[in-house]
Design a protein around this motif. Structure first.
Motif, short mmCIF file in Angstrom:
data_model
loop_
_atom_site.label_atom_id
_atom_site.label_comp_id
_atom_site.label_asym_id
_atom_site.label_seq_id
_atom_site.Cartn_x
_atom_site.Cartn_y
_atom_site.Cartn_z
N THR A 171 0.86 -1.19 0.00
CA THR A 171 0.00 0.00 0.00
C THR A 171 0.89 1.24 0.00
OG1 THR A 171 -0.09 0.21 2.42
CG2 THR A 171 -1.74 -1.24 1.38
N PRO A 172 0.37 2.38 -0.42
CA PRO A 172 1.19 3.61 -0.44
C PRO A 172 1.67 4.05 0.95
CG PRO A 172 -0.74 3.85 -1.85
CD PRO A 172 -0.94 2.58 -1.08
N GLU A 173 1.11 3.47 2.00
CA GLU A 173 1.56 3.80 3.35
C GLU A 173 2.82 3.02 3.73
OE1 GLU A 173 -2.06 5.16 2.47
OE2 GLU A 173 -1.81 2.98 2.74
N LYS A 174 3.10 1.94 3.00
CA LYS A 174 4.23 1.08 3.35
C LYS A 174 5.46 1.31 2.48
CE LYS A 174 1.65 -2.89 5.23
NZ LYS A 174 0.26 -2.71 4.79
N LEU A 175 5.28 1.81 1.27
CA LEU A 175 6.42 1.95 0.36
C LEU A 175 6.08 2.88 -0.80
CD1 LEU A 175 6.71 -1.14 -2.04
CD2 LEU A 175 4.68 -0.68 -0.66
N ASN A 176 7.11 3.30 -1.48
CA ASN A 176 7.00 4.14 -2.67
C ASN A 176 7.06 3.23 -3.89
OD1 ASN A 176 7.15 6.08 -4.68
ND2 ASN A 176 9.23 6.74 -4.15
N PHE A 177 5.91 2.99 -4.55
CA PHE A 177 5.84 2.06 -5.67
C PHE A 177 4.71 2.43 -6.61
CE2 PHE A 177 2.29 0.58 -3.38
CZ PHE A 177 1.61 -0.41 -4.08
N LEU A 202 13.49 -1.46 1.54
CA LEU A 202 13.96 -2.65 0.84
C LEU A 202 12.99 -3.08 -0.25
CD1 LEU A 202 15.33 -4.43 3.99
CD2 LEU A 202 16.69 -3.87 1.99
N ALA A 203 11.82 -2.53 -0.23
CA ALA A 203 10.87 -2.70 -1.33
C ALA A 203 10.50 -1.30 -1.80
CB ALA A 203 9.62 -3.45 -0.87
N ASN A 246 5.28 -2.21 -10.10
CA ASN A 246 4.01 -2.62 -9.49
C ASN A 246 4.28 -3.51 -8.27
OD1 ASN A 246 4.51 -5.28 -10.41
ND2 ASN A 246 3.45 -4.87 -12.34
N GLY A 247 3.21 -3.92 -7.59
CA GLY A 247 3.35 -4.69 -6.37
C GLY A 247 4.02 -6.03 -6.55
N GLU A 248 3.87 -6.64 -7.71
CA GLU A 248 4.48 -7.95 -7.95
C GLU A 248 6.00 -7.84 -8.07
OE1 GLU A 248 4.35 -12.14 -8.60
OE2 GLU A 248 2.95 -10.69 -7.73
N ASP A 249 6.48 -6.73 -8.58
CA ASP A 249 7.92 -6.58 -8.84
C ASP A 249 8.69 -5.97 -7.67
OD1 ASP A 249 7.41 -7.68 -11.27
OD2 ASP A 249 7.58 -5.82 -12.41
N ARG A 251 8.46 -7.63 -4.70
CA ARG A 251 8.58 -8.77 -3.79
C ARG A 251 10.05 -9.02 -3.45
NH1 ARG A 251 8.01 -13.01 -6.22
NH2 ARG A 251 7.89 -12.17 -8.34
N LEU A 252 10.30 -9.57 -2.28
CA LEU A 252 11.66 -9.76 -1.80
C LEU A 252 12.44 -10.79 -2.60
CD1 LEU A 252 11.12 -9.61 2.06
CD2 LEU A 252 11.72 -7.77 0.47
N SER A 253 11.75 -11.78 -3.16
CA SER A 253 12.47 -12.81 -3.91
C SER A 253 12.64 -12.44 -5.38
CB SER A 253 11.74 -14.16 -3.80
OG SER A 253 10.43 -14.05 -4.32
N TYR A 254 12.02 -11.34 -5.82
CA TYR A 254 12.09 -10.93 -7.22
C TYR A 254 13.52 -10.55 -7.59
CZ TYR A 254 11.04 -8.45 -11.56
OH TYR A 254 11.00 -8.03 -12.87
N ARG A 255 14.03 -11.12 -8.66
CA ARG A 255 15.41 -10.85 -9.09
C ARG A 255 15.40 -10.12 -10.43
NH1 ARG A 255 18.51 -16.08 -9.74
NH2 ARG A 255 20.38 -14.91 -9.16
N ASN A 256 16.29 -9.18 -10.54
CA ASN A 256 16.48 -8.48 -11.80
C ASN A 256 17.97 -8.26 -11.99
OD1 ASN A 256 15.95 -7.09 -14.19
ND2 ASN A 256 14.26 -5.93 -13.28
N ALA A 257 18.37 -7.91 -13.17
CA ALA A 257 19.78 -7.69 -13.45
C ALA A 257 19.91 -6.77 -14.65
CB ALA A 257 20.50 -9.01 -13.72
N THR A 258 21.05 -6.11 -14.73
CA THR A 258 21.28 -5.21 -15.85
C THR A 258 22.78 -5.01 -16.04
OG1 THR A 258 20.67 -3.06 -16.81
CG2 THR A 258 21.23 -3.09 -14.46
N VAL A 259 23.15 -4.33 -17.11
CA VAL A 259 24.57 -4.07 -17.36
C VAL A 259 25.11 -3.17 -16.24
CG1 VAL A 259 24.47 -4.38 -19.85
CG2 VAL A 259 23.94 -2.13 -18.86
N PRO A 260 26.34 -3.41 -15.77
CA PRO A 260 26.86 -2.65 -14.64
C PRO A 260 27.13 -1.18 -14.93
CG PRO A 260 28.52 -4.16 -15.50
CD PRO A 260 27.24 -4.50 -16.19
N THR A 261 27.06 -0.79 -16.21
CA THR A 261 27.28 0.61 -16.57
C THR A 261 25.99 1.43 -16.60
OG1 THR A 261 27.18 -0.04 -18.90
CG2 THR A 261 29.37 0.13 -17.90
N LEU A 262 24.87 0.81 -16.27
CA LEU A 262 23.57 1.49 -16.31
C LEU A 262 23.54 2.69 -15.38
CD1 LEU A 262 20.48 1.18 -17.33
CD2 LEU A 262 20.11 0.35 -15.01
#
Length: 290
Positions: A171-177, A202-203, A246-249, A251-262
């Motif tokens: 919810t908007p009271e718990k995090l900026n998303f 952390l989220a 969004n709320g699904e992305d 989540r604590l187990s959600y993993r993402n990755a990108t080029v280190p120069t981003l």
């Protein structure tokens, strides 16, 4: 002169030996947890469940051929990981803190969005920095970037939960998303969304660089104790989701990755620190982009 009679002396010997034996027993002081440096919190050693709770039998073999697999997941299989004690920053690194670093090291190159009023306020998390710049800042502070496993444990503790606060929906009271604010917010603005260890943001707010190179199947063979990620790769892992996700992305187990120069307005970082050596890093090669 009066002498002690032999029978009396014999009776005293066991008593005297008992006193001497007690004196020889070492006294152990109670082990006290080390005090965290200012702005950090201690994460105690121990085991936790990393990743999502889907089993190996539920893995989708066709996912191996997905074009975005290098970027997303997988988050499974869930696996037990044992981490040594470490410290981690309570908040994401702010523009104010990063400015101190630039002044002290006489850096001329500023982060992207440094002059953007939407993202350059002192207590907003610094964005627009590469992985290498984030690691350099942490080393300047005598710290390092957290590993992916350290980041996740600081987020969930020993519970198998979806978000830092538990399993209830964001919810908007718990995090900026979900673009509710439309930009980053000052660090620590969402007390209701902090983790069990008291770590904030952390989220949401900004996704965070971590130490690890990304490899899609790393969870299948990663070490059970203090995993450091693959030795090399093309992409660096980022965790935690950001203000536009969004709320699904988030989540604590959600993993993402990108080029280190981003350099992006959705990616920032926080630092960690070893307890044992009280030094900057377990892997000093992190100072360069391998």
């Amino acid at each position: 002169m009066k002498f002690i009679k032999t029978p009396v002396l014999k009776k005293c010997i066991p008593f005297l030996l008992g006193i001497l034996a007690l004196a020889a027993i070492p006294v152990y002081a109670e082990t006290k947890a080390p005090s965290p440096p200012e702005g950090m919190v201690l994460i105690p050693e121990g085991e936790f469940v990393m990743g999502s709770m889907r089993s190996l039998r539920e893995l989708d073999p066709t996912a191996l051929f997905q074009s975005d697999r290098h970027m997303l997941g997988p988050e499974d299989p869930a696996h037990n990981v044992y981490l040594s004690t470490y410290f981690i920053d309570i908040h994401e690194v702010t523009n104010e803190q990063y400015y101190e670093f630039m002044k002290a090291t006489e850096r001329e190159k500023t982060p992207r969005f440094w002059n953007d009023h939407e993202f350059n306020q002192p207590q907003q998390p610094v964005v627009g920095v590469t992985w290498k710049e984030a690691q350099a800042y942490c080393h300047w502070r005598g710290k390092r970037l957290p590993t992916e496993a350290e980041w996740e444990k600081a987020s969930k503790g020993t519970r198998t939960i979806k978000y830092p606060w538990g399993d209830s929906e964001p919810t908007p009271e718990k995090l900026n998303f979900d673009n509710h604010v439309g930009k980053t917010t000052p660090v620590g603005s969402y007390d209701a969304g902090k983790s069990v260890y008291g770590v904030h943001d952390l989220a949401g707010n900004v996704a965070e660089w971590v130490q690890d190179w990304h490899y899609a199947e790393y969870y299948l063979f990663s070490p059970k104790k203090d995993p450091q990620g693959p030795d090399r790769g093309m992409y660096k892992v980022i965790r935690g989701g950001h203000w536009h996700n969004n709320g699904e992305d988030v989540r604590l187990s959600y993993r993402n990755a990108t080029v280190p120069t981003l350099r992006q307005d959705t990616v920032g970082f926080r630092c960690a620190k070893d307890v044992e050596s009280n030094g900057a890093s377990k892997t000093e090669e992190g100072t360069t982009d391998k």
